[in-house]
Scaffold this motif. Sequence first.
Motif, PDB file in Angstrom:
ATOM      1  N   HIS A  18      -6.001   0.275   8.915  1.00 26.19           N
ATOM      2  CA  HIS A  18      -5.516   0.915  10.151  1.00 26.19           C
ATOM      3  C   HIS A  18      -4.698   2.169   9.855  1.00 26.19           C
ATOM      4  O   HIS A  18      -3.700   2.437  10.523  1.00 26.19           O
ATOM      5  CB  HIS A  18      -4.684  -0.056  10.986  1.00 26.19           C
ATOM      6  N   ALA A  20      -4.978   5.238  10.495  1.00 21.53           N
ATOM      7  CA  ALA A  20      -4.818   6.247  11.552  1.00 21.53           C
ATOM      8  C   ALA A  20      -3.529   6.056  12.340  1.00 21.53           C
ATOM      9  O   ALA A  20      -2.937   7.028  12.798  1.00 21.53           O
ATOM     10  CB  ALA A  20      -6.016   6.215  12.500  1.00 21.53           C
ATOM     11  N   TRP A  21      -3.071   4.839  12.516  1.00 24.54           N
ATOM     12  CA  TRP A  21      -1.822   4.645  13.256  1.00 24.54           C
ATOM     13  C   TRP A  21      -0.701   4.092  12.401  1.00 24.54           C
ATOM     14  O   TRP A  21       0.463   4.191  12.766  1.00 24.54           O
ATOM     15  CB  TRP A  21      -2.035   3.801  14.509  1.00 24.54           C
ATOM     16  N   VAL A  22      -1.015   3.536  11.230  1.00 25.48           N
ATOM     17  CA  VAL A  22       0.034   2.988  10.364  1.00 25.48           C
ATOM     18  C   VAL A  22       0.866   4.093   9.725  1.00 25.48           C
ATOM     19  O   VAL A  22       2.090   3.989   9.657  1.00 25.48           O
ATOM     20  CB  VAL A  22      -0.571   2.067   9.287  1.00 25.48           C
ATOM     21  N   PRO A  24       1.578   7.268  10.790  1.00 25.78           N
ATOM     22  CA  PRO A  24       2.590   7.828  11.698  1.00 25.78           C
ATOM     23  C   PRO A  24       3.688   6.832  12.051  1.00 25.78           C
ATOM     24  O   PRO A  24       4.851   7.209  12.184  1.00 25.78           O
ATOM     25  CB  PRO A  24       1.795   8.219  12.944  1.00 25.78           C
ATOM     26  N   LEU A  25       3.341   5.568  12.198  1.00 21.96           N
ATOM     27  CA  LEU A  25       4.346   4.549  12.509  1.00 21.96           C
ATOM     28  C   LEU A  25       5.343   4.412  11.360  1.00 21.96           C
ATOM     29  O   LEU A  25       6.559   4.395  11.585  1.00 21.96           O
ATOM     30  CB  LEU A  25       3.681   3.206  12.783  1.00 21.96           C
ATOM     31  N   ARG A  27       6.081   6.606   9.117  1.00 20.80           N
ATOM     32  CA  ARG A  27       6.876   7.840   9.052  1.00 20.80           C
ATOM     33  C   ARG A  27       7.997   7.801  10.089  1.00 20.80           C
ATOM     34  O   ARG A  27       9.141   8.129   9.794  1.00 20.80           O
ATOM     35  CB  ARG A  27       5.983   9.060   9.275  1.00 20.80           C
ATOM     36  N   TRP A  28       7.684   7.376  11.310  1.00 21.85           N
ATOM     37  CA  TRP A  28       8.701   7.290  12.356  1.00 21.85           C
ATOM     38  C   TRP A  28       9.794   6.299  11.962  1.00 21.85           C
ATOM     39  O   TRP A  28      10.983   6.577  12.151  1.00 21.85           O
ATOM     40  CB  TRP A  28       8.074   6.867  13.686  1.00 21.85           C
TER      41      TRP A  28
END
Length: 38
Positions: A18, A20-22, A24-25, A27-28
Motif C-alpha cells: 500500500h 501509495a498511501w503509506v 504520505p501517512l 511522513r505526516w
Amino acid sequence: MRRHRRIIGVFGSGTETHAAWVVPLARWIAEAGFALQT
C-alpha cells in the motif's frame, strides 16, 4: 516534569505494501512529532 512520547501504532496486512498511501501517512506522522510503531 515528566514528558511522554506520543506514539502512533500502524498495522498492515503483512502481504500488501500500500505504498501509495503509506508513505504520505508515515511522513505526516513523523512531521507531526509522533513516534511510529509498526
